[in-house]
Design a protein around this motif. Structure first.
Motif: not given
Length: 747
Positions: A92-107
């Motif tokens: 379950n992931i909140p829609l926060k832009k910074d978190l989405l960017i880190s998920l895409k780039d790292m995880y």
């Protein structure tokens, strides 16, 4: 949780119990007491060192919440543990832009191992995303679209929760989840339970205790309605509880008349009010949503996105009403609980084929004309070939019964000329077989087998009946006496029903309404099937009676115990005694009053005997009851003998047959109770003329306690003292205590 919220599975969330000591106690409680499968949820950055110990509790999976306030998630460790324990991970992931960017780039590669990923605006266990931020106005559509596309390529189920369609690219519509999908999607939380968890999560412990206490007492007494008023106050002003409760004590017997508003008889006036109603509905939606093609399946203004200055564009096109319109090609995440449901319903497609064959090749049993039925408590507007239903509220309207008969039965009704949220059939206040209306016109077909299993078809396609929030009205089986009614919910002004047709096999055309009996014995059996067997045998061993004049009606919960097996054996052994089944959903197993009231229409006897499943009748009981003068309406035995455990055990194992040595058992060991409960006949055996139930309803509590006494008292107050069957003593089989709230063991 299990009884009040009617859940099939639960999720336990912890963010403080890093050693899992308390968590393991909760998991054990869920497994042994609630008998519910569970997901373990947390926002821990790394797995607890002893997490492997949860394996013994049959956990369905792990739910990991990515808290944006934490920055050191060791996702690789989580998925390693997941693999070792053979448990899926749901993210379950909140829609926060910074978190989405880190998920895409790292995880991205790591999280693609998850079975289900939900991106959400709000959840009780995630930090609230503040409203009014600029990123709402610049929602990263391209980023979300890219992440969803990459995950979908790797067969990961992705949900977007709480976002209006108009803020997303059309390619993302199949992943959007709205509240309108809750009844049909196993991936979603039960809305009432989620709201309740949200409330509890924000409170201190003393308020949680009060709130849970109120919740547990719902519908357990005549004054339970006050709880719904107290809850909002108790959260902020606990001191108000005392004066409000005192006021309620003084005024609770005052009853107001809340009669439904009658519609105008003039059709022109009805049409005028209809247009006014539609304009008010459009005004409530606002100019943006009222012109959108998805207004019937989108959450609209309930969403925090609309609290900002951002103004999306409405979606053009014809209105879409099917909540799953965009999700038809999405494969849902199925766990062990859903697999069992799929297995249970595996033979439903065969019922569909049978229904289609019957309706297309068989001559109907009956065609119901418009003048053959009407709308209960509303003006009925007849038109050529149909009935027009008018309504301006969101509740249910039902017709009068279309027939009274035994299954098998196939019913077909066409709905059109307007719109409603739900359409279908009612078989009493606690049994509704409904589905959503998703087109301007539908033909519903309900096919019911002889054993009560059924299939609902909408335009010749199978559809699963809708479940309701905080109610469970969809049983596994329908009763063996049927009184179907048309049921329509939340009519959008008007709708028309027509083309009502019924089919029955030619060898089963009898109408049960004409098959009256002298005595109907009504049982409520919940986990008492062993004792029910003995009680039924005491009926079969009655003396000097014509068994064709006796029927047994059993209200029970299929699958809860062996009651169904007992009834089948009894029918095969004693075919001259009619058995009527009245099955209910599992959530109803403690609701004795509701089970009795719903089953009463299936009783055709002049006498209705409310009998507990652990009671043994003397061989002359029915013959003596039939000798009672016609002026007497309420009859009770002289008393009951409470048999000790050792005697009960021998009876249950057929070492003692009570009907062969009844006098010895009455005069033997055990407590004799005569005219107990202040002399009011109570629920172990209450014999009533049928007309009593036309005036007095059995109190509907959520447990067995007290309702029988209140009913007996009401009858005595209205009709005078009961008539006692002199020297008629019943045997009460021991069951290890009073068990007022229903047994937790099978007895």
């Amino acid at each position: 949780c299990k009884d009040n919220l009617h859940l099939r599975k639960v999720e336990f969330f912890t963010n403080i119990d890093e050693n899992l000591e308390v968590t393991k106690e909760l998991l054990s409680f869920s497994k042994e007491i609630l008998e519910l499968p569970v997901y373990l949820a947390t926002d821990f950055e790394s797995p607890p060192s002893n997490i492997s110990t949860i394996k013994e509790f049959d956990v369905l999976g792990l739910v990991l919440y990515l808290n944006p306030d934490k920055s050191n998630y060791r996702l690789n460790d989580w998925f390693t543990i997941s693999s070792e324990l053979n448990l899926p991970i749901l993210l379950n992931i909140p829609l926060k832009k910074d978190l989405l960017i880190s998920l895409k780039d790292m995880y991205l590669e790591v999280i693609s191992k998850s079975k289900l990923i939900s991106f959400m605006v709000k959840h009780p266990f995630l930090p609230i995303i503040e409203e009014g931020k600029n990123w709402y106005e610049k929602l990263p559509n391209a980023l979300i679209n890219e992440i969803v596309f990459l995950l979908s390529k790797q067969n990961v189920s992705v949900n977007l929760v709480g976002i209006p369609y108009c803020l997303l690219e059309p390619s993302l519509y199949p992943h959007v989840q709205t509240t309108y999908q809750y009844p049909y999607n196993p991936q979603l939380y039960e809305p009432y339970a989620l709201e309740f968890a949200d409330t509890l999560y924000k409170l201190r412990s003393y308020k949680i205790r009060k709130l849970l206490e109120i919740k547990l007492k719902e519908k357990t007494s005549f004054h339970s309605g006050i709880d719904h008023l107290i809850i909002p106050w108790i959260l902020n002003h606990p001191i108000l509880y005392i004066p409000v409760w005192a006021l309620h004590k003084l005024t609770r017997h005052i009853r107001g008349k809340n009669l439904p508003k009658q519609l105008p008889e003039n059709v022109k006036e009805i049409e005028h009010r209809l247009n006014k109603y539609r304009k008010e509905a459009e005004k409530k939606l606002g100019p943006l949503c009222s012109s959108c093609a998805l207004k019937y399946i989108c959450d609209q203004g309930k969403n925090p996105f609309f609290n900002t200055k951002f103004s999306p564009e409405p979606i053009k096109g014809n209105p879409i009403r099917d909540p799953l319109y965009f999700r038809k090609d999405i494969t849902p995440n199925i766990d062990k609980v859903e697999e069992k449901l799929i297995e249970y319903y595996s033979d439903i497609p065969n019922l569909k084929l049978k229904a289609l064959k019957i309706t297309s090749t068989t001559k109907p049993w009956k065609e119901i004309l418009p003048e053959d039925y009407k709308i209960e408590d509303r003006t009925t507007h007849y038109m050529p070939g149909g009935v027009r239903w008018f309504s301006f509220n969101t509740g249910e309207l039902v017709s009068t019964p279309l027939c009274k008969t035994n299954p098998p039965l196939t019913i077909s009704v066409t709905f059109g000329g307007g719109f409603a949220e739900l359409i279908g059939f009612s078989f009493g206040p606690w049994t509704k077989i409904l589905c959503p209306m998703i087109a301007p016109s539908h033909t519903l077909t309900l096919h019911i087998e002889k054993d009560g299993k059924y299939a609902l078809l909408r335009d010749e396609e199978l559809v699963h009946p809708v479940e309701f929030h905080n109610l469970h009205l969809v049983p596994d089986y329908l009763p063996s006496v049927l009184e179907p009614r048309i049921s329509i919910w939340n009519i959008d002004g008007e709708i028309v029903t027509q083309g009502i047709t019924l089919w029955k096999p030619e060898d089963n055309l009898g109408d049960s309404s004409s098959l009256s009996k002298k005595v109907s014995i009504l049982y409520v059996c919940a986990k008492y099937s062993q004792r029910l067997r003995i009680s039924l045998l005491s009926i079969a061993n009655q003396k000097n009676v014509d068994f064709s004049e006796i029927e047994v009606v059993v209200a029970y919960i299929p699958g809860l115990d062996a009651t169904e097996d007992v009834l089948e054996c009894f029918e095969m052994t004693f075919p001259n005694i009619k058995v009527v089944r009245s099955p209910f959903s599992k959530s109803m197993w403690k609701s004795k009053g509701a089970l009795i009231n719903t089953s009463l229409p299936y009783c055709s006897g002049d006498w209705i005997v409310l009998l507990d499943a652990d009671i043994v009748l003397p061989p002359e009981f029915i013959s003596e009851l039939l000798k009672v003068p016609s002026s007497q309406l309420f009859v009770a035995p002289d008393g009951r003998k409470m048999l000790p455990p050792d005697i009960t055990a021998k009876i249950l194992l057929d070492q003692i047959k009570p009907w062969e040595c009844y006098s010895e058992l009455v005069n033997g060991p055990g407590e004799y109770r005569k005219k107990e409960a202040q002399g009011i006949p109570i629920g172990y055996c209450q014999c009533c003329r049928k007309e009593i139930f036309e005036e007095i309803l059995y109190p509907e509590f959520q447990h067995f306690e007290g309702a029988d006494w209140f009913f007996g008292r009401s009858v005595v107050d209205k009709y005078g003292p009961e008539y006692r069957l002199e020297n008629i003593v019943l045997l009460h089989l021991d069951h290890g205590g009073s068990q007022w709230y229903g047994s937790n063991k099978h007895r």
